[in-house]
Design an enzyme around this catalytic site. Structure first.
Site, PDB file in Angstrom:
ATOM      1  N   HIS A 144      45.242  31.265  46.069  1.00 56.28           N
ATOM      2  CA  HIS A 144      46.539  31.441  45.410  1.00 56.28           C
ATOM      3  C   HIS A 144      47.127  32.831  45.633  1.00 56.28           C
ATOM      4  CE1 HIS A 144      44.354  33.145  41.845  1.00 56.28           C
ATOM      5  NE2 HIS A 144      45.422  33.909  41.850  1.00 56.28           N
ATOM      6  N   ASP A 184      40.368  27.006  45.363  1.00 53.33           N
ATOM      7  CA  ASP A 184      41.104  28.274  45.384  1.00 53.33           C
ATOM      8  C   ASP A 184      40.282  29.351  46.101  1.00 53.33           C
ATOM      9  OD1 ASP A 184      43.031  30.155  44.874  1.00 53.33           O
ATOM     10  OD2 ASP A 184      42.606  30.327  42.723  1.00 53.33           O
ATOM     11  N   SER A 240      42.810  38.559  40.216  1.00 57.35           N
ATOM     12  CA  SER A 240      42.706  37.374  41.075  1.00 57.35           C
ATOM     13  C   SER A 240      42.045  37.701  42.397  1.00 57.35           C
ATOM     14  CB  SER A 240      44.104  36.858  41.425  1.00 57.35           C
ATOM     15  OG  SER A 240      44.497  35.899  40.513  1.00 57.35           O
TER      16      SER A 240
END
Ligand SMILES: *[C@@H]1O[C@H](CO)[C@@H](O)[C@H](O)[C@H]1NC(C)=O
Ligand SMILES: *[C@@H]1O[C@H](CO)[C@@H](O)[C@H](O)[C@H]1NC(C)=O
Length: 271
Positions: A72, A120, A215
């Protein structure tokens, strides 16, 4: 989703804003909240992925030319504004230990699903090999398909926000987080948790966990990386919604296949 909306924990850079699909079950990007600064260079595998000099996502060095991050984090290849920085502790300061790369290839898992945030995982091929030294080292991947038992205490590391109000840390931060049973996690998240995900939350009552900018960063247990920071609840550190990580051990054959398939001609002839 209501309060449980999914937050993907990357920040900044217009390229990354594309990741914020309204249908996504949470937030893209996460931050370390309730953590503490690490001893400088004690996590030498950590990478900062930057767009126009701004940290947007974490990552970690898995081979001298390869950094792993989250799919992502929509990092484009061969874009002059995108850099990977290794060997850093204080991102705002010029540090002699830093090694800076651009990205030759940016390969998301072919089954990455931006809505469900399943699969992901992304591999970045650097434009050159990192020099491995006391500041820059690779981290080992887990064996295929191993799972971490509920109750396992891991660490998560990143330069993501240190509060829900967008405060950036000056140093690399870390917090402890404990693996939660996948079934319980699935219930808490009303189904949004696949077998390709690991769930973890703080055992402490205080806010603790990942936040925006974390992230792509590593979830580490005993010198191996088991997870990639994927998403969290809307409020970072909210224990009602455990933090979600990509379960790396499910992707070992994809990782090996991808890395082998992207050897340059020169590299292939060496073997
Ligand atoms: C890789 O890219 C960085 C950033 O553009 C540059 O400083 C460095 O010289 C490049 N390294 C190689 C080996 O081409
Ligand atoms: C809980 O918080 C205490 C004090 O802040 C800290 O020392 C401890 O490591 C934390 N435990 C976990 C599992 O995060």
């Amino acid at each position: 989703m209501d309060a449980a909306s999914l937050f993907i924990l990357s920040l900044g850079g217009s390229v990354l804003l594309l990741a914020l699909a309204p249908a996504a079950p949470g937030t893209q990007g996460s931050w370390i909240i309730g953590g503490k600064a690490v001893t400088p260079h004690s996590r030498p595998y950590i990478a900062s992925i930057q767009v126009d000099g701004e940290h947007v996502c974490g990552g970690f060095l898995v081979w001298p030319k390869w950094v792993m991050t989250a799919a992502h984090c929509l990092i484009p290849r061969r874009n002059p504004s995108v850099r990977v920085v290794l060997g850093a502790h204080k991102l705002e300061e010029p540090e002699a230990s830093q090694q800076v790369f651009s990205i030759e290839e940016s390969i998301a898992h072919p089954c990455y699903n931006p809505q469900s945030v399943d699969n992901d995982i992304r591999l970045l091929k650097l434009n050159g090999s990192a020099t491995l030294n006391e500041y820059v080292k690779r981290i080992r991947l887990p064996l295929p398909h191993v799972d971490l038992k509920p109750g396992t205490v891991c660490r998560v590391i990143g330069w993501g926000d240190t509060s829900n109000y967008g405060e950036h840390p000056t140093q690399l931060m870390e917090t402890k987080t404990t693996i939660i049973k996948r079934n319980l996690c699935r219930t808490l998240w009303k189904g949004h948790v696949s077998t390709n995900m690991l769930c973890a939350a703080s055992r402490n009552a205080t806010l603790q966990g990942v936040c925006t900018g974390d992230s792509g960063g590593p979830l580490v247990f005993k010198a191996k990386v088991y997870g990639i920071v994927s998403f969290s609840g809307e409020r970072c550190g909210d224990r009602r919604y455990p933090d979600i990580y990509t379960k790396i051990s499910n992707y070992i054959s994809w990782v090996l296949h991808t890395v082998r398939g992207h050897r340059s001609c020169k590299e292939q002839c060496k073997h």
